[in-house]
Design a protein around this motif. Sequence first.
Motif, mmCIF file in Angstrom:
data_model
loop_
_atom_site.group_PDB
_atom_site.id
_atom_site.type_symbol
_atom_site.label_atom_id
_atom_site.label_comp_id
_atom_site.label_asym_id
_atom_site.label_seq_id
_atom_site.Cartn_x
_atom_site.Cartn_y
_atom_site.Cartn_z
ATOM 1 N N GLN A 131 0.829 -1.206 0.000
ATOM 2 C CA GLN A 131 0.000 0.000 0.000
ATOM 3 C C GLN A 131 0.865 1.259 0.000
ATOM 4 O O GLN A 131 0.454 2.302 -0.503
ATOM 5 C CB GLN A 131 -0.911 0.002 1.241
ATOM 6 C CG GLN A 131 -1.891 -1.158 1.282
ATOM 7 C CD GLN A 131 -2.599 -1.253 2.625
ATOM 8 O OE1 GLN A 131 -1.999 -0.977 3.674
ATOM 9 N NE2 GLN A 131 -3.846 -1.663 2.605
ATOM 10 N N SER A 153 -1.736 -3.022 -7.447
ATOM 11 C CA SER A 153 -3.140 -2.590 -7.488
ATOM 12 C C SER A 153 -3.608 -1.940 -6.193
ATOM 13 O O SER A 153 -4.581 -1.179 -6.195
ATOM 14 C CB SER A 153 -4.048 -3.778 -7.826
ATOM 15 O OG SER A 153 -3.927 -4.790 -6.839
ATOM 16 N N LYS A 154 -2.934 -2.231 -5.074
ATOM 17 C CA LYS A 154 -3.380 -1.693 -3.776
ATOM 18 C C LYS A 154 -2.567 -0.479 -3.330
ATOM 19 O O LYS A 154 -2.755 0.021 -2.218
ATOM 20 C CB LYS A 154 -3.299 -2.790 -2.713
ATOM 21 C CG LYS A 154 -4.228 -3.976 -3.007
ATOM 22 C CD LYS A 154 -4.186 -5.015 -1.905
ATOM 23 C CE LYS A 154 -5.135 -6.172 -2.228
ATOM 24 N NZ LYS A 154 -5.127 -7.212 -1.193
ATOM 25 N N LEU A 155 -1.708 -0.015 -4.217
ATOM 26 C CA LEU A 155 -0.818 1.088 -3.856
ATOM 27 C C LEU A 155 -1.601 2.377 -3.613
ATOM 28 O O LEU A 155 -2.448 2.767 -4.405
ATOM 29 C CB LEU A 155 0.201 1.302 -4.976
ATOM 30 C CG LEU A 155 1.447 2.111 -4.619
ATOM 31 C CD1 LEU A 155 2.268 1.379 -3.552
ATOM 32 C CD2 LEU A 155 2.295 2.353 -5.857
ATOM 33 N N GLU A 156 -1.260 3.052 -2.497
ATOM 34 C CA GLU A 156 -1.906 4.317 -2.131
ATOM 35 C C GLU A 156 -0.916 5.466 -1.987
ATOM 36 O O GLU A 156 -1.287 6.629 -2.150
ATOM 37 C CB GLU A 156 -2.666 4.163 -0.804
ATOM 38 C CG GLU A 156 -3.756 3.109 -0.836
ATOM 39 C CD GLU A 156 -4.364 2.911 0.534
ATOM 40 O OE1 GLU A 156 -4.610 3.919 1.231
ATOM 41 O OE2 GLU A 156 -4.576 1.754 0.926
ATOM 42 N N ARG A 206 -0.670 1.032 -14.992
ATOM 43 C CA ARG A 206 -1.167 0.990 -13.620
ATOM 44 C C ARG A 206 -2.581 0.451 -13.581
ATOM 45 O O ARG A 206 -3.423 0.735 -14.443
ATOM 46 C CB ARG A 206 -1.094 2.359 -12.960
ATOM 47 C CG ARG A 206 -1.958 3.435 -13.543
ATOM 48 C CD ARG A 206 -1.836 4.697 -12.719
ATOM 49 N NE ARG A 206 -2.562 5.807 -13.297
ATOM 50 C CZ ARG A 206 -2.673 6.992 -12.724
ATOM 51 N NH1 ARG A 206 -2.107 7.210 -11.560
ATOM 52 N NH2 ARG A 206 -3.350 7.958 -13.304
ATOM 53 N N GLN A 241 -5.875 1.349 -8.749
ATOM 54 C CA GLN A 241 -4.839 2.085 -8.031
ATOM 55 C C GLN A 241 -5.231 3.563 -7.933
ATOM 56 O O GLN A 241 -5.440 4.223 -8.938
ATOM 57 C CB GLN A 241 -3.494 1.941 -8.753
ATOM 58 C CG GLN A 241 -2.333 2.519 -7.960
ATOM 59 C CD GLN A 241 -1.024 2.463 -8.722
ATOM 60 O OE1 GLN A 241 -0.595 3.462 -9.289
ATOM 61 N NE2 GLN A 241 -0.401 1.301 -8.752
#
Length: 1024
Positions: A691, A723-726, A745, A749
């Motif tokens: 994340q 996909s879960k990167l914040e 991406r 995301q």
Amino acid sequence: MFEGPKKKAVKMARQRDPFWDFVEKLDDGPFNCTFCGYKFAAATSVSRIKLHLSQVRGRGVAICDKVPEDVQEAAFQAVHGGNKRHKTIASSSNFNYDNTISNTPQEQNNEVDNLEGDGGTTQAADKMDSALERRLEEFDRWLMEDDIDNETGGVVQPGAGASSSGGLTGNTNETIGDPLPTSSTKLVGRAFEQNTNLIWSWLMDDEVSTIGIYGMGGVGKTTMMKHIHNKLLERRRISHCVYWVTVSQDFSIKRLQNLIAKCLDLDLSSEDDDLRRAVKLSKELRKKQKWILILDDLWNTFELHEVGIPEPVDLKGCKLIMTSRSTRVCQWMDRRYEIKMKPLSESEAWDLFKEKLGHDITLSSEVERIAVDIARECAGLPLGIITIAGSLRRVDDLHEWRNTLKKLKELICRDMKDKVFRLLRFSYDQLHDLELQQCLLYCALFSEDHEIEREELIDYLIDEGIIERMESRQEAVDEGHTMLNRLENVCLLEGAKQGYDGYRYVKMHDLIRDMAIQILQENSQGMVKAGAQLRELPDAEEWTENFTRVSLMHNHIQEIPSSHSPRCPGLSTLLLRGNSELQFIADSFFKQLCGLKVLDLSHTNITRLSDSVSELVSLTALLLEECRMLRHVPSLEKLRELKRLDLSHTWALEKMPQGMECLCNLRYLRMNGCGEKEFPRGLLPKLSHLQVFKLYENIIYGTYRSVQIAPITVKGKEVGCLSKLESLRCHFEGYTEYVEYLKSRDETQSLSTYHIAVGIVDANYLFRRSRTIFLSNLSVNKDGDFQVIFPKDIQQMTIYKCDDATSLCDIFSLIKYATQLEFIWIRDCNSMESLVSSSWFCSAPLPLPSYNGIFSSLGVFYCYRCRSMKKLFPLVLLSNLVNLEVIKVFDCEKMEEIIGGIRSDEEGVMDEKSSSSEFKLPKLRILVLKGLPELKSICSAKLICDSLRIIQVENCVKLNRMPICLPLLENGEPSPPPSLRKINAYPEEWWESVVEWEHPNAKHVIRPLVKFEKLRYEMTVPLI
């Protein structure tokens, strides 16, 4: 009747001075003015009578409105050494602090009932003479005046630093200090008001150099001084600089020296000897003028010279203020003036209770009776009252109120300190929320009086599982802030100041911390010795099997030898952060800590991480931030529960730890390149739960303090697959990789924060905002279409060495949509001629309203060494710059206009508002123009900048007009904005002979604020 020598001297003085003839002594002691009936205290001085009759305002003395003209003129001449009143000078001119209150401390003491103490010290009594109250009201009104006339007839603004003898002296442009956070709760009580007023009177008296405030914990000493500190910042006539230092129990000479040096921006890191450090500190303080040093929460006595604090009595206008729980500590200083803070009376306690409960809350008569009894049970202690009232703020059930009173009455207390602890424990129990209670207890793991960064604390709470797992990290962070807000609302935590870095902090009152540590130590569940000045690990017998948390943060532990192997199978948290002298930890230390979940060794000097850490299979957080000497990290293969790994700023680490591909649960990764030029390919796709991914450049320190940046790049496609990167911080080698990231991406995301560098970086760069993109060494023509470079929510845009871009539109043609853009920094772009080109206005397909958002959020603009730049902002956009705070332009040799005039190709987009001859830049604080030899105009229109603090203009010799309009007084004369602190101009001949302002008298009015000197720094990185 026998008269002592002192009484005889007073009597003789009254016989000699004719102004005693204009007052008559009353039967009850005081004196009466024979003209207006004003009452003076029995021990008043003749100086006060003269001031009263002279009609000189602002001296802390009420003026006589019935005095005959001849007497008034005689009194005026007596006050001003025989000088007659000048017709053009207001009666408040030539202000002299010496007579603001009584001429000597002794005269002041005589005007306060029972204030004279043993040995020449004073102590506040319960009642003050009415004359003192009137006097304090008078000089409080003087403090609030907008300006005073100096001896030259010019105006000195409150921030300009009037000296005790009038005019401008000393370094008046120095930053006076930052306001301290205070509770929104109104402070109540006559004693509080009296103590505050008395301290103000001492602050105004040059004869008073040292003030002590003592009383039990929780009685309000720090709160009162915070309010006084913040008022002092607004009233620079009293002091040029105000320094606040929280001392606390973990006292040492070196620590106190460091705290004071930090206030002074003095670096003592290269000096180990306490005596030499004291010499440097003393020298720096002696250079300052009219400073006030506040030492809060002092527990120990010490010699001032050992620390490096000059005796305030030797420096006119300088003062030392101390708060302590100990009478002994306050009385150790000579020539002190002291106050004992006492608990509130019952009626005052009830007023404070109601204030904290909230005026919008209506209590039934029965609940109110119970509430009065609850307030009484708090024994007049503000801290207890505030926390108990805070815990009951939203309670409307009669049974709960009655139950609260019952429990408070059942508290059996040995003494007042025990009473406070039990009141605080009751507030803790009233939370009725286990996670909230755990959050509060976690705050106690930090050092006393430590300002805890909110997000750092929240990260710990997530690591510990106190904040339950949520879908996104942002949701967990939001939950953390909500918890902290709730603890602030019930007064168990204090909101601390927001730093220059934009981060928010919380702080724990030391008594609440003590209570929390007591709870942690129940059943031997924890050991907290953070900031306890330890030089070695606690002995083996102090470690018990029941421990769940141990905090040894911020000590001086140097090593953990093999003889230490504590058996604590239930220990889940071990915090050794901030032991900067810690270099070695034996493998045996971790052998019996098999349940460890959170291990923080950040900011230590360890060279290797023990191999036994590889066996801590329950570990969820491994924190090694700023371990700059760390060269070895063992395999992480078995740490499959690890969710947070921080290896940032471990610049000596030369290779990636083995086994990182096995960290399948990792959600948070911060690290440097570990000697690599590219992040290992194929690793990121295996860390699919990430994340937060923050990849920092390597810093290589060379000889003679030289610094080399060695960036580590990452493949755009691999970052895009997370996909879960914040939250993202990374460096793409070039434009192509960045485009690959944008294309690949995952649609799910959604970045809340990003710091992205694109291109070859060969200079320092800073990310000042949460959403920033840095472009470096790119070519518009070579790298193709730049329209997709910047997201619409970008906050900071930094452009470096993009040589073939002629304007910002070449790089970002969709800039009109970037309405959140706050910070622009452009450097070494040698083809750039303007920020926004005129041709762009002509070709832009959107109608006029679309321009309204462009730069509407812009707060900071830097332009540095752009050799072809001729104009920054077009006049058509000037009305949008309502949030602009800082403009700095350096070394742009062709710059002709900062804000351009109206050109023929712009006339079609000018509306009535943007074609005005006068514009407001309401938030502009700093204007710096340096090395602009062709600059002819700042702006063709007039500018109103009422928030302006600093103007610096150097080597702009063709500039002949300052378009800034100064505020006008009632008589039509200009006056500097109250915020204006300094103007630096160079060379002097150009400023004096060429530059004109909008008003013909403006240059004369602002003259006291002008210094003719070169800027002392080069802008290699943006600083605000």
